[in-house]
Design a protein around this motif. Structure first.
Motif, PDB file in Angstrom:
ATOM      1  N   ALA A 261      32.002 -70.920  -8.066  1.00 31.81           N
ATOM      2  CA  ALA A 261      30.599 -71.286  -7.727  1.00 31.81           C
ATOM      3  C   ALA A 261      30.663 -71.751  -6.210  1.00 31.81           C
ATOM      4  N   LYS A 262      29.508 -71.302  -5.590  1.00 34.98           N
ATOM      5  CA  LYS A 262      29.422 -71.352  -4.045  1.00 34.98           C
ATOM      6  C   LYS A 262      28.273 -72.579  -3.891  1.00 34.98           C
ATOM      7  N   VAL A 263      28.527 -73.735  -3.480  1.00 33.83           N
ATOM      8  CA  VAL A 263      27.519 -74.919  -3.333  1.00 33.83           C
ATOM      9  C   VAL A 263      26.793 -74.470  -1.826  1.00 33.83           C
ATOM     10  N   GLU A 264      25.601 -74.463  -2.118  1.00 35.48           N
ATOM     11  CA  GLU A 264      24.615 -74.328  -0.679  1.00 35.48           C
ATOM     12  C   GLU A 264      24.407 -75.620   0.303  1.00 35.48           C
ATOM     13  N   HIS A 265      24.159 -76.539  -0.642  1.00 42.79           N
ATOM     14  CA  HIS A 265      23.960 -77.767   0.020  1.00 42.79           C
ATOM     15  C   HIS A 265      23.673 -79.002  -0.990  1.00 42.79           C
ATOM     16  N   VAL A 266      23.993 -80.035  -0.406  1.00 42.10           N
ATOM     17  CA  VAL A 266      23.914 -81.333  -1.240  1.00 42.10           C
ATOM     18  C   VAL A 266      22.332 -81.880  -1.236  1.00 42.10           C
ATOM     19  N   LEU A 267      21.726 -82.286  -2.542  1.00 43.12           N
ATOM     20  CA  LEU A 267      20.679 -82.658  -2.401  1.00 43.12           C
ATOM     21  C   LEU A 267      20.614 -84.132  -1.965  1.00 43.12           C
TER      22      LEU A 267
ATOM     23  N   GLU B 105      18.070 -87.558  -1.051  1.00 45.18           N
ATOM     24  CA  GLU B 105      16.849 -88.288  -1.072  1.00 45.18           C
ATOM     25  C   GLU B 105      16.973 -89.741  -1.093  1.00 45.18           C
ATOM     26  N   ASP B 106      16.171 -90.084   0.133  1.00 45.58           N
ATOM     27  CA  ASP B 106      16.069 -91.568   0.638  1.00 45.58           C
ATOM     28  C   ASP B 106      17.554 -92.018   1.122  1.00 45.58           C
ATOM     29  N   GLY B 107      18.277 -91.252   1.658  1.00 45.31           N
ATOM     30  CA  GLY B 107      19.504 -91.323   2.228  1.00 45.31           C
ATOM     31  C   GLY B 107      20.671 -91.332   1.195  1.00 45.31           C
ATOM     32  N   ARG B 108      20.491 -90.793  -0.013  1.00 43.08           N
ATOM     33  CA  ARG B 108      21.479 -90.804  -0.984  1.00 43.08           C
ATOM     34  C   ARG B 108      21.725 -89.336  -1.472  1.00 43.08           C
ATOM     35  N   ALA B 109      23.047 -88.949  -1.911  1.00 41.81           N
ATOM     36  CA  ALA B 109      23.151 -87.904  -2.426  1.00 41.81           C
ATOM     37  C   ALA B 109      22.852 -87.883  -3.887  1.00 41.81           C
ATOM     38  N   VAL B 110      22.187 -86.908  -4.258  1.00 42.31           N
ATOM     39  CA  VAL B 110      21.520 -86.927  -5.887  1.00 42.31           C
ATOM     40  C   VAL B 110      21.866 -85.736  -6.511  1.00 42.31           C
ATOM     41  N   GLY B 111      22.538 -84.908  -5.936  1.00 38.85           N
ATOM     42  CA  GLY B 111      22.791 -83.454  -6.746  1.00 38.85           C
ATOM     43  C   GLY B 111      23.153 -82.337  -5.763  1.00 38.85           C
ATOM     44  N   VAL B 112      23.531 -81.011  -6.243  1.00 35.91           N
ATOM     45  CA  VAL B 112      23.804 -80.104  -5.424  1.00 35.91           C
ATOM     46  C   VAL B 112      22.942 -78.685  -6.041  1.00 35.91           C
ATOM     47  N   VAL B 113      22.928 -77.878  -5.012  1.00 39.66           N
ATOM     48  CA  VAL B 113      22.363 -76.699  -5.446  1.00 39.66           C
ATOM     49  C   VAL B 113      23.020 -75.434  -5.047  1.00 39.66           C
TER      50      VAL B 113
ATOM     51  N   VAL C 264      28.100 -87.981  -6.182  1.00 42.00           N
ATOM     52  CA  VAL C 264      28.546 -86.451  -5.703  1.00 42.00           C
ATOM     53  C   VAL C 264      29.522 -86.704  -4.790  1.00 42.00           C
ATOM     54  N   VAL C 265      30.729 -85.803  -5.537  1.00 39.21           N
ATOM     55  CA  VAL C 265      31.992 -86.073  -4.414  1.00 39.21           C
ATOM     56  C   VAL C 265      32.382 -84.547  -4.119  1.00 39.21           C
ATOM     57  N   SER C 266      32.603 -84.718  -2.737  1.00 47.03           N
ATOM     58  CA  SER C 266      32.755 -83.247  -2.265  1.00 47.03           C
ATOM     59  C   SER C 266      34.438 -83.005  -2.152  1.00 47.03           C
ATOM     60  N   SER C 267      34.822 -81.988  -2.914  1.00 47.21           N
ATOM     61  CA  SER C 267      36.252 -81.812  -2.859  1.00 47.21           C
ATOM     62  C   SER C 267      36.527 -80.383  -2.509  1.00 47.21           C
ATOM     63  N   ALA C 268      35.567 -79.797  -1.487  1.00 41.15           N
ATOM     64  CA  ALA C 268      35.931 -78.643  -0.801  1.00 41.15           C
ATOM     65  C   ALA C 268      36.842 -78.368   0.244  1.00 41.15           C
TER      66      ALA C 268
END
Length: 385
Positions: A134-140, A142-150, A165-169
């Motif tokens: 999977a290729k994550v385009e960006h982190v979602l 909202e109000d300064g908090r990570a709430v998901g990815v697309v 949301v944990v980035s392990s890229a």
């Protein structure tokens, strides 16, 4: 970016807990003290870190019992013992997940399964869903908090919502992901540490077959603290695939000499000089959204690598090597004489290596480990406690 450093990198379900050389070393007391004193992580120097390491050991099935040394690792151990160098069994990650897996080779357990791979263990519960390739385009955000990815999974778009949301890229892709997600911190991509290495090759009278057995079961800390602050090098053995062995050969203008050296691969072993780098680099993205790495070795790190190379050469000669070769083509191979490490000709060869030092494009510098700063004043994001 300038082609001076070779980076080894890969990806798999489980990341570094699935694709590695099994060697599992705890951070030294100097590293833990630096984290506490320089970066404000007070817990790193005390019982909090000890408890965390105990939990990691259990989760990854880290062990030192029953470790079998391949011929190269046995030679490494023997050479250190003959010189009086500190040497120890390197704690290993995981056991075969089921009996009869066929043991270890340079590319892992032959059956493909291993205990202590965290994501694979999670997958076995049936309560998790994984999207590989999977290729994550960006982190979602909202109000300064990570709430998901697309992102995109095998050509199809996807969206995942999450409380955490944990980035392990990895150290190369994470800065690019953070920038695509709209973060503007100037430290994103900076303070890259790569644990640069140089390798030195020894040829022995008997077969070494570095591609068989566990790849990294012995470690020497003889040069681990060269400045009194915990910066220096560890000495280890890498994976011994013939392609890796070929990368340690230097070109001196004679194709027959290169062929002769390549044909010695079965009897060759390679020692890895792994530097805890004091210098740092930077990761940027290009127009194709691929990482561009800028890294220049600091003078002190170059000196530490050279000292590690000198120790490594001595270890292999003490273990019975008949020939020593380093990457720089200006340095001729050393043919070991009757006096071994005590010979004046060997000391003269070591002096030549030290005189050449680490030079641009000639010293076989590589990296298989990358780290990025995660502290508020140095990293791209705030730490989570």
């Amino acid at each position: 970016e300038d082609g001076n450093i070779t980076f080894l990198a890969g990806s798999a379900l489980g990341g570094g807990s699935a694709v590695n050389w099994h060697c599992s070393l705890d951070p030294s007391h100097q590293v833990r003290r630096e984290w506490a004193e320089k970066y404000g992580l007070d817990w790193a120097a005390g019982d909090g870190m000890a408890a965390a390491l105990d939990a990691v050991h259990e989760a990854f099935a880290v062990h030192t019992q029953g470790v079998e040394h391949s011929p190269p690792n046995a030679a490494f151990l023997r050479g250190c013992q003959r010189l009086g160098y500190p040497v120890e069994v390197a704690p290993q990650q995981g056991f075969p997940a089921r009996p009869g897996d066929g043991g270890l080779c340079g590319l892992g357990y032959k059956g493909g399964d291993v205990a202590g791979c965290v994501l694979q263990d999670a997958a076995a519960t049936g309560k998790f869903r994984f999207l590989t390739e999977a290729k994550v385009e960006h982190v979602l955000v909202e109000d300064g908090r990570a709430v998901g990815v697309v992102g995109v999974h095998r050509g199809r778009p996807f969206r995942v919502s999450a409380h955490i949301v944990v980035s392990s890229a990895g150290a190369f892709q994470t800065p690019l992901l953070l920038r695509r997600s709209g973060l503007k911190n100037d430290n994103i991509g900076r303070n890259l540490r790569i644990h640069p290495v140089s390798m030195i090759r020894g040829v022995f009278p008997k077969p070494m077959k570095m591609w068989e057995g566990a790849p990294m079961t012995v470690v020497s800390r003889v040069a681990e603290d060269l400045d009194g602050k915990g910066y220096g090098v560890k000495l280890e053995l890498p994976l011994g695939h013939p392609v890796l062995l070929a990368s340690t050969l230097n070109w001196r203008g004679d194709p027959m000499e290169l062929k002769r050296a390549a044909l010695q691969s079965e009897n060759a072993m390679v020692m890895l000089v792994l530097c805890r780098d004091e210098g740092s680099g930077q990761v940027d993205g290009d127009e194709q959204r691929l990482p561009r790495v800028r890294y220049v070795l600091k003078a002190s790190d170059k000196d530490h690598i050279v000292q590690g190379l000198l120790h490594s050469a001595r270890i292999m000669v003490a273990a019975g090597a008949t020939e020593i070769v380093w990457a720089d083509s200006e340095l001729p191979p050393f043919i070991v004489g009757d006096k071994g490490v005590a010979g004046k000709d060997f000391e003269a060869w070591l002096a030549m290596l030290k005189g050449l030092g680490i030079q641009f494009g000639k010293s076989g510098i590589a990296s298989a480990q990358r780290r990025k700063a995660e502290w508020r004043d140095l990293g791209g994001v705030r730490p989570v406690h």
